[in-house]
Design a protein around this motif. Structure first.
Motif, PDB file in Angstrom:
ATOM      1  N   LYS A 136      14.639  42.329  58.766  1.00 20.43           N
ATOM      2  CA  LYS A 136      15.337  42.910  57.625  1.00 20.43           C
ATOM      3  C   LYS A 136      14.988  44.385  57.473  1.00 20.43           C
ATOM      4  O   LYS A 136      15.851  45.208  57.140  1.00 20.43           O
ATOM      5  CB  LYS A 136      14.916  42.138  56.370  1.00 20.43           C
ATOM      6  CG  LYS A 136      16.066  41.819  55.424  1.00 20.43           C
ATOM      7  CD  LYS A 136      15.561  41.334  54.108  1.00 20.43           C
ATOM      8  CE  LYS A 136      14.826  40.014  54.219  1.00 20.43           C
ATOM      9  NZ  LYS A 136      14.330  39.560  52.907  1.00 20.43           N
ATOM     10  N   TRP A 137      13.704  44.692  57.714  1.00 19.61           N
ATOM     11  CA  TRP A 137      13.251  46.075  57.502  1.00 19.61           C
ATOM     12  C   TRP A 137      13.794  47.008  58.582  1.00 19.61           C
ATOM     13  O   TRP A 137      14.056  48.180  58.301  1.00 19.61           O
ATOM     14  CB  TRP A 137      11.728  46.123  57.463  1.00 19.61           C
ATOM     15  CG  TRP A 137      11.220  45.324  56.303  1.00 19.61           C
ATOM     16  CD1 TRP A 137      10.625  44.101  56.337  1.00 19.61           C
ATOM     17  CD2 TRP A 137      11.304  45.689  54.931  1.00 19.61           C
ATOM     18  NE1 TRP A 137      10.338  43.675  55.076  1.00 19.61           N
ATOM     19  CE2 TRP A 137      10.741  44.637  54.183  1.00 19.61           C
ATOM     20  CE3 TRP A 137      11.814  46.794  54.259  1.00 19.61           C
ATOM     21  CZ2 TRP A 137      10.659  44.655  52.800  1.00 19.61           C
ATOM     22  CZ3 TRP A 137      11.733  46.824  52.885  1.00 19.61           C
ATOM     23  CH2 TRP A 137      11.167  45.760  52.171  1.00 19.61           C
ATOM     24  N   VAL A 138      14.009  46.452  59.771  1.00 26.01           N
ATOM     25  CA  VAL A 138      14.609  47.282  60.823  1.00 26.01           C
ATOM     26  C   VAL A 138      16.029  47.658  60.427  1.00 26.01           C
ATOM     27  O   VAL A 138      16.461  48.812  60.532  1.00 26.01           O
ATOM     28  CB  VAL A 138      14.582  46.530  62.161  1.00 26.01           C
ATOM     29  CG1 VAL A 138      15.246  47.353  63.235  1.00 26.01           C
ATOM     30  CG2 VAL A 138      13.163  46.184  62.544  1.00 26.01           C
ATOM     31  N   THR A 139      16.772  46.653  59.911  1.00 21.03           N
ATOM     32  CA  THR A 139      18.137  46.916  59.471  1.00 21.03           C
ATOM     33  C   THR A 139      18.153  47.954  58.356  1.00 21.03           C
ATOM     34  O   THR A 139      18.971  48.881  58.355  1.00 21.03           O
ATOM     35  CB  THR A 139      18.778  45.607  58.962  1.00 21.03           C
ATOM     36  OG1 THR A 139      18.569  44.601  59.922  1.00 21.03           O
ATOM     37  CG2 THR A 139      20.253  45.792  58.718  1.00 21.03           C
ATOM     38  N   LEU A 140      17.224  47.771  57.409  1.00 19.55           N
ATOM     39  CA  LEU A 140      17.172  48.711  56.283  1.00 19.55           C
ATOM     40  C   LEU A 140      16.876  50.122  56.773  1.00 19.55           C
ATOM     41  O   LEU A 140      17.537  51.088  56.362  1.00 19.55           O
ATOM     42  CB  LEU A 140      16.107  48.248  55.291  1.00 19.55           C
ATOM     43  CG  LEU A 140      16.032  49.078  54.005  1.00 19.55           C
ATOM     44  CD1 LEU A 140      17.313  48.936  53.214  1.00 19.55           C
ATOM     45  CD2 LEU A 140      14.844  48.661  53.179  1.00 19.55           C
ATOM     46  N   ALA A 141      15.902  50.243  57.679  1.00 13.30           N
ATOM     47  CA  ALA A 141      15.548  51.570  58.189  1.00 13.30           C
ATOM     48  C   ALA A 141      16.725  52.188  58.935  1.00 13.30           C
ATOM     49  O   ALA A 141      17.028  53.381  58.777  1.00 13.30           O
ATOM     50  CB  ALA A 141      14.341  51.455  59.116  1.00 13.30           C
ATOM     51  N   PHE A 142      17.430  51.358  59.707  1.00 13.38           N
ATOM     52  CA  PHE A 142      18.595  51.856  60.444  1.00 13.38           C
ATOM     53  C   PHE A 142      19.667  52.364  59.486  1.00 13.38           C
ATOM     54  O   PHE A 142      20.223  53.457  59.662  1.00 13.38           O
ATOM     55  CB  PHE A 142      19.134  50.726  61.319  1.00 13.38           C
ATOM     56  CG  PHE A 142      20.401  51.055  62.033  1.00 13.38           C
ATOM     57  CD1 PHE A 142      20.425  52.036  63.009  1.00 13.38           C
ATOM     58  CD2 PHE A 142      21.565  50.389  61.733  1.00 13.38           C
ATOM     59  CE1 PHE A 142      21.595  52.347  63.668  1.00 13.38           C
ATOM     60  CE2 PHE A 142      22.729  50.694  62.386  1.00 13.38           C
ATOM     61  CZ  PHE A 142      22.745  51.673  63.360  1.00 13.38           C
ATOM     62  N   LEU A 143      19.925  51.557  58.426  1.00 17.44           N
ATOM     63  CA  LEU A 143      20.964  51.962  57.482  1.00 17.44           C
ATOM     64  C   LEU A 143      20.556  53.215  56.728  1.00 17.44           C
ATOM     65  O   LEU A 143      21.384  54.095  56.474  1.00 17.44           O
ATOM     66  CB  LEU A 143      21.260  50.822  56.507  1.00 17.44           C
ATOM     67  CG  LEU A 143      22.002  49.646  57.128  1.00 17.44           C
ATOM     68  CD1 LEU A 143      22.222  48.561  56.091  1.00 17.44           C
ATOM     69  CD2 LEU A 143      23.322  50.084  57.689  1.00 17.44           C
ATOM     70  N   MET A 144      19.264  53.309  56.366  1.00 18.34           N
ATOM     71  CA  MET A 144      18.814  54.507  55.657  1.00 18.34           C
ATOM     72  C   MET A 144      18.943  55.738  56.544  1.00 18.34           C
ATOM     73  O   MET A 144      19.329  56.817  56.082  1.00 18.34           O
ATOM     74  CB  MET A 144      17.370  54.344  55.189  1.00 18.34           C
ATOM     75  CG  MET A 144      17.183  53.289  54.120  1.00 18.34           C
ATOM     76  SD  MET A 144      18.346  53.425  52.763  1.00 18.34           S
ATOM     77  CE  MET A 144      17.715  54.877  51.944  1.00 18.34           C
ATOM     78  N   ALA A 145      18.648  55.555  57.840  1.00 22.39           N
ATOM     79  CA  ALA A 145      18.821  56.675  58.763  1.00 22.39           C
ATOM     80  C   ALA A 145      20.276  57.101  58.832  1.00 22.39           C
ATOM     81  O   ALA A 145      20.601  58.293  58.841  1.00 22.39           O
ATOM     82  CB  ALA A 145      18.312  56.279  60.152  1.00 22.39           C
ATOM     83  N   LEU A 146      21.186  56.100  58.827  1.00 21.45           N
ATOM     84  CA  LEU A 146      22.618  56.422  58.846  1.00 21.45           C
ATOM     85  C   LEU A 146      23.022  57.171  57.593  1.00 21.45           C
ATOM     86  O   LEU A 146      23.775  58.150  57.649  1.00 21.45           O
ATOM     87  CB  LEU A 146      23.438  55.134  58.960  1.00 21.45           C
ATOM     88  CG  LEU A 146      23.767  54.627  60.360  1.00 21.45           C
ATOM     89  CD1 LEU A 146      24.718  53.454  60.269  1.00 21.45           C
ATOM     90  CD2 LEU A 146      24.396  55.733  61.179  1.00 21.45           C
ATOM     91  N   VAL A 147      22.495  56.709  56.426  1.00 26.32           N
ATOM     92  CA  VAL A 147      22.818  57.378  55.164  1.00 26.32           C
ATOM     93  C   VAL A 147      22.360  58.831  55.217  1.00 26.32           C
ATOM     94  O   VAL A 147      23.087  59.752  54.828  1.00 26.32           O
ATOM     95  CB  VAL A 147      22.171  56.624  53.985  1.00 26.32           C
ATOM     96  CG1 VAL A 147      22.212  57.475  52.730  1.00 26.32           C
ATOM     97  CG2 VAL A 147      22.882  55.315  53.738  1.00 26.32           C
ATOM     98  N   GLY A 148      21.141  59.034  55.746  1.00 20.06           N
ATOM     99  CA  GLY A 148      20.644  60.400  55.847  1.00 20.06           C
ATOM    100  C   GLY A 148      21.507  61.246  56.761  1.00 20.06           C
ATOM    101  O   GLY A 148      21.845  62.386  56.440  1.00 20.06           O
TER     102      GLY A 148
END
Lengths: 153, 95
Positions: free
Chosen positions: B2-14
């Motif tokens: 779950k945390w990998v997905t979250l980190a990936f999505l946050m990177a995309l948002v950035g």
């Protein structure tokens, strides 16, 4: 095939308010497609969502009396046919394919007493074709994807 | 996971937030999309030849009507494909 939900609130809200509003709004989006955002695709999707809402709340058995699958298959072919024929007719009058300038629709200005170019009317005819095709295709998709396969045992 | 997905999505948002700073403003007449010579052509011809206020409809259904015809056929074909694939179970209780 969706089951009928026996809730009087659901039936009241969907039959009296939601479905009629969605259908009228879809027609509005279609007719106003020339003057405001909208057009055949959007209007078809909106009206199809209204019909699917009817199928979801009232059940497919009841709703399919109004829009049976056989009728919808004819309608989707008719919609594409309107578009294709609106493209072929100008060729008979000396234009190119889909050249609405040659469409013989200018007599309609005398009836409606409202000056519009032949191309504007051609756009509207084509939008109606797209509307019918999209509307019936979306409902066909819903009907077939929710079909309950009868088990043999 | 779950945390990998979250980190990936946050990177995309950035990334999107960083890139969006360079996007042209709304209705910017010097934006790349508006500097094409077709833009003024479409605006003028819609007013002169078709006389409807919605330029998008004019482009979609008149100037680019072949494209819209193809789109309609795509949707129609999708409906036909679903019909052909799922029609098998239809009415099998009659057997």
């Amino acid at each position: 095939m969706t089951e009928r939900h026996d809730s009087i609130i659901l039936h009241f809200v969907s039959r009296v308010f939601m479905v009629p509003f969605i259908l009228v709004f879809g027609i509005y989006v279609l007719i106003h497609g020339e003057a405001s955002p909208g057009g055949g695709f959007q209007a078809g999707a909106i009206v199809a969502s209204g019909i699917v809402l009817g199928r979801l709340t009232l059940g497919s058995d009841h709703s399919e009396n109004r829009f049976p699958i056989s009728l919808l298959i004819w309608l989707s072919s008719l919609g594409v046919g309107i578009y294709v024929v609106a493209g072929v007719i100008p060729m008979l009058f000396g234009g190119n394919y889909l050249d609405y300038n040659e469409l013989p629709v200018l007599w309609f200005n005398n009836v409606a007493e409202h000056a519009r170019t032949a191309r504007a009317m051609g756009i509207f005819i084509v939008e109606i074709g797209v509307f019918i095709a999209v509307l019936s295709t979306l409902v066909i998709l819903y009907d077939y994807l929710t079909l309950r396969v009868q088990d043999d045992d | 996971m779950k945390w990998v997905t979250l980190a990936f999505l946050m990177a995309l948002v950035g990334l999107f937030a960083y890139v969006s700073a360079d996007l042209p403003d709304r209705a910017d007449s010097s934006a790349p999309a508006n500097e094409s010579h077709l833009t003024s052509e479409f605006i003028e011809r819609t007013e002169e030849q078709i006389e409807i206020p919605n330029i998008v409809s004019a482009i979609l259904a008149d100037f680019r009507s072949y494209d819209t015809l193809g789109e309609t056929f795509v949707i129609f074909t999708a409906g036909l494909a679903v019909l052909l694939v799922f029609q098998r179970g239809y009415g099998r209780n009659d057997d």
